[in-house]
Design a protein around this motif. Sequence first.
Motif, mmCIF file in Angstrom:
data_model
loop_
_atom_site.group_PDB
_atom_site.id
_atom_site.type_symbol
_atom_site.label_atom_id
_atom_site.label_comp_id
_atom_site.label_asym_id
_atom_site.label_seq_id
_atom_site.Cartn_x
_atom_site.Cartn_y
_atom_site.Cartn_z
ATOM 1 N N ARG A 281 1.612 4.250 -12.062
ATOM 2 C CA ARG A 281 2.751 3.542 -11.655
ATOM 3 C C ARG A 281 2.613 2.994 -10.103
ATOM 4 N NH1 ARG A 281 7.150 3.774 -14.816
ATOM 5 N NH2 ARG A 281 7.197 5.719 -16.456
ATOM 6 N N GLU A 282 1.824 3.851 -9.195
ATOM 7 C CA GLU A 282 1.633 3.660 -7.853
ATOM 8 C C GLU A 282 0.741 2.383 -7.827
ATOM 9 O OE1 GLU A 282 0.075 6.428 -4.567
ATOM 10 O OE2 GLU A 282 2.285 6.741 -4.921
ATOM 11 N N GLU B 190 0.787 -1.287 0.104
ATOM 12 C CA GLU B 190 -0.020 -0.085 -0.045
ATOM 13 C C GLU B 190 0.959 1.421 -0.075
ATOM 14 O OE1 GLU B 190 -3.849 -0.624 2.372
ATOM 15 O OE2 GLU B 190 -1.997 -1.231 3.534
ATOM 16 N N HIS B 191 0.336 2.201 -0.233
ATOM 17 C CA HIS B 191 1.310 3.555 -0.259
ATOM 18 C C HIS B 191 0.565 4.558 0.825
ATOM 19 C CE1 HIS B 191 2.436 2.040 -4.009
ATOM 20 N NE2 HIS B 191 3.549 3.020 -4.021
ATOM 21 N N ASP B 192 1.085 5.060 1.690
ATOM 22 C CA ASP B 192 0.726 5.882 2.829
ATOM 23 C C ASP B 192 1.237 7.222 2.294
ATOM 24 O OD1 ASP B 192 1.052 7.424 5.327
ATOM 25 O OD2 ASP B 192 -0.248 5.782 6.050
ATOM 26 N N SER B 193 0.385 8.436 2.444
ATOM 27 C CA SER B 193 0.717 9.827 1.727
ATOM 28 C C SER B 193 1.764 10.430 2.893
ATOM 29 C CB SER B 193 -0.600 10.557 1.968
ATOM 30 O OG SER B 193 -1.190 10.661 3.188
ATOM 31 N N ASP B 194 1.818 9.905 3.931
ATOM 32 C CA ASP B 194 2.930 10.388 4.932
ATOM 33 C C ASP B 194 4.031 9.634 5.059
ATOM 34 O OD1 ASP B 194 1.242 12.385 5.799
ATOM 35 O OD2 ASP B 194 0.185 11.059 7.300
ATOM 36 N N ILE B 195 3.965 8.305 5.085
ATOM 37 C CA ILE B 195 5.128 7.290 5.446
ATOM 38 C C ILE B 195 5.616 6.527 4.179
ATOM 39 C CG2 ILE B 195 4.144 5.295 6.012
ATOM 40 C CD1 ILE B 195 5.626 5.391 8.528
ATOM 41 N N GLY B 196 4.992 6.717 2.901
ATOM 42 C CA GLY B 196 5.317 5.964 1.562
ATOM 43 C C GLY B 196 4.927 4.688 1.749
ATOM 44 N N LYS B 197 5.715 3.617 1.162
ATOM 45 C CA LYS B 197 5.401 2.369 1.114
ATOM 46 C C LYS B 197 5.005 1.754 2.236
ATOM 47 C CE LYS B 197 7.443 1.686 -3.477
ATOM 48 N NZ LYS B 197 8.302 0.713 -4.396
ATOM 49 N N LEU C 229 5.741 -3.436 6.866
ATOM 50 C CA LEU C 229 6.950 -2.766 7.079
ATOM 51 C C LEU C 229 7.050 -1.338 6.559
ATOM 52 C CD1 LEU C 229 9.670 -5.635 6.423
ATOM 53 C CD2 LEU C 229 8.470 -5.234 8.582
ATOM 54 N N CYS C 230 7.414 -0.394 7.063
ATOM 55 C CA CYS C 230 7.334 0.722 6.534
ATOM 56 C C CYS C 230 8.927 1.572 6.488
ATOM 57 C CB CYS C 230 6.737 1.900 7.367
ATOM 58 S SG CYS C 230 4.833 1.335 7.855
ATOM 59 N N GLY C 231 9.024 2.317 5.390
ATOM 60 C CA GLY C 231 10.318 2.899 5.013
ATOM 61 C C GLY C 231 11.147 2.374 3.993
ATOM 62 N N LEU C 232 10.763 1.105 3.285
ATOM 63 C CA LEU C 232 11.323 0.584 2.323
ATOM 64 C C LEU C 232 10.866 0.998 0.982
ATOM 65 C CD1 LEU C 232 11.368 -3.118 3.902
ATOM 66 C CD2 LEU C 232 12.990 -1.001 4.156
ATOM 67 N N SER C 233 11.632 2.058 0.395
ATOM 68 C CA SER C 233 11.106 2.481 -0.896
ATOM 69 C C SER C 233 11.408 1.606 -2.003
ATOM 70 C CB SER C 233 11.529 3.925 -1.098
ATOM 71 O OG SER C 233 13.232 3.840 -1.347
ATOM 72 N N ASP C 234 12.493 0.679 -1.952
ATOM 73 C CA ASP C 234 12.668 -0.206 -3.139
ATOM 74 C C ASP C 234 11.732 -1.547 -3.051
ATOM 75 O OD1 ASP C 234 14.222 -0.480 -5.560
ATOM 76 O OD2 ASP C 234 15.306 -2.214 -4.326
ATOM 77 N N ILE C 235 10.708 -1.616 -2.192
ATOM 78 C CA ILE C 235 10.197 -2.985 -1.916
ATOM 79 C C ILE C 235 8.951 -3.006 -3.090
ATOM 80 C CG2 ILE C 235 8.568 -2.146 -0.367
ATOM 81 C CD1 ILE C 235 10.441 -5.021 0.835
ATOM 82 N N ARG C 236 8.921 -4.435 -3.393
ATOM 83 C CA ARG C 236 7.607 -4.466 -4.293
ATOM 84 C C ARG C 236 6.981 -5.959 -3.772
ATOM 85 N NH1 ARG C 236 9.024 -3.051 -9.556
ATOM 86 N NH2 ARG C 236 7.146 -4.212 -10.122
#
Length: 664
Positions: free
Chosen positions: A386-387, A262-269, A334-341
Amino acid sequence: MSKITNIAILAHVDAGKTTLTEQLLYAAGAIRRPGSVDDGTAQTDSLDIERKRGISVRAASTSITCGDTVINIIDTPGHVDFAGEAERALAAVDGVILVISAVEGVQSHTENLWRAAGRLDLPVIVFINKIDRAGSDAAAITADLTRYFGARPVPLTDTQNEGERSCSVRETADVTALCESLADFDDDIAQLYLDGKLPTRAKILSSLAENTRLRRLTPVLCGSAAMGVGIAELLGAVTSLMPGSDGDNIGGGVSGVVFKLEHDSDIGKVAHVRMFGGELKNRDIIAEGELHRTGGHGEQLIGGRGEKITQIRRFNGARYVDTGHIGAGDIAALCGLSDIRVGDIIGEVSERMKNRDSYRLANPFLTVRVAPPTPDKLTPLISALRELDEEEPLLGFRWEPTEREININLTGKIQLEIITALLRERYNIDAVFSPPSVIYKETPKNAGFGSEAYTMPKPCWAVLTLKFEPLPRGCGVTFDRGNVPHNKLFYKYQTHNETSFWQSISQGLFGWEMTDFKCTLVDGEHHTIHTHPLDFFVATPMAVMNTITNCGSILLEPMLRVRISAPENAMGKVISDITMMRGEFDTPVAVGGTFTVDCRLPVAASLDYPVKLASFTGGRALFFSDFDGYREVAPELGAASPHRGIDPRDRSKWILYARGAIQM
């Protein structure tokens, strides 16, 4: 230490799966009152679009505690258009609750879900729901489990319908009948049975749990989720019969799989993970090389950029708490991992995770072009899609710069409605979609060879020969490096060839992706002076197209497996329509003024048939469909797709483009 078991709740749409989840939460004391799908108050339907439409479109995690057992529940969408969510959830669980409506019975998607659980060796408990409804027949459905699935059902509750508003569920099943089933697999129980004795309750539960885990027996319970009937018995069955999350890597190194993003507007993926081994904590770093990604063609890519976990959340629907850690066997985000898929593996790749792609529930067979409402919305639209593509990889988002065109894939028209609404509500974009068109595929007509000698203009040197061999339908594509020696073709160049090969088969002679064949690197050659590191990325697409041209190409059309039920007086019309649509059908079965027919229909010919069927039957027909692979079709009955980008068959132009001399 508490036992943890992870359960996916699966069902054909409208079987009452989300309502059942609400009742499980309520019975376990996790919520004060059960929510309602119709009222938009269900815990696991947290998206606005789910609440408004009363349909689940994303898998949702929640957790309850029953005695000393922690049960992590993944409530999955029942509509076949969102089967990808259920497919990914199966990679994260230890067992399945399969919900079947007592009125509609075993439906087409129910069969798909059963097979998917079987391919992953997941034990199944069947819950026959809606026994309070008129026309319910739990006994017939129990018999159908054997008829359709070859299952050995073991009824653990009994039903006695007394009209539409009431039903009763006995606390225990017929112990004698249960012992008869267990005796076939348990020598101790068999001996007691022959001696005229009954085993202890502990022995019965132990044997039933073991044979459920091994999928020899399928426990069956009945009830009404809407009325809260049968819920306590189901909870008891889950805690007693489902295996704990003692995965094959418990106690070892870190090992987990991402089953939802999922995408969180504040914390990212926000990456939802099932851990099979080890432990992760807030501020742990996923180092480079610890993030594994299995591509669609079986190759393993390894990434990770040394990113830090900023937060670990445990979800209950849309609500969450920061737990700070996740241990072996558990589920969290898990939050904070921008490269995760989605589908990524963190740490070690366990045996369990190697099999997670062994069965496909969702197969996109439609494609649409997407355009922004105004030119200034093009960049935001690309970013939004893309998101969404990261959250649902089956969308297959493609931006074609040559044509200035955006394309996505779909599993059905309902999915298109949901994407339209998501773009509007989440990104404030009113995108424009073309009518859906069918995704065809191609396969080599014959076995054959193709070569390419890219030796001019210097400096360059990349020579290779490929062999294509057709495979049976549904086998996909395999690549074999053959036995080309290292001194003739460096292994690194062979890797370049393989990587470029997978990129080059997206368009065949008809413009569609190639499938169902084996490619072997038969021969190749590099030059120690003239070969540039990227030469094989230039040569391979030309070699692939040369080989396809030499082999010839067969066009393949997507098919649907369909079950139609309608008034008996419409049988002749339906059979005639199936024939007109180039379909195949089994002998219809007529009972009580209604007939049912199983058939196989081309997607292209049957896209609008459900509307037509409803029209001439006065809305009294049922149409259930699932993707059923591809079959050959004559080119004049299919559709060619214009080649996108620079065609490698235009050799001079392709070389100029690949070397950066011209831009798309």
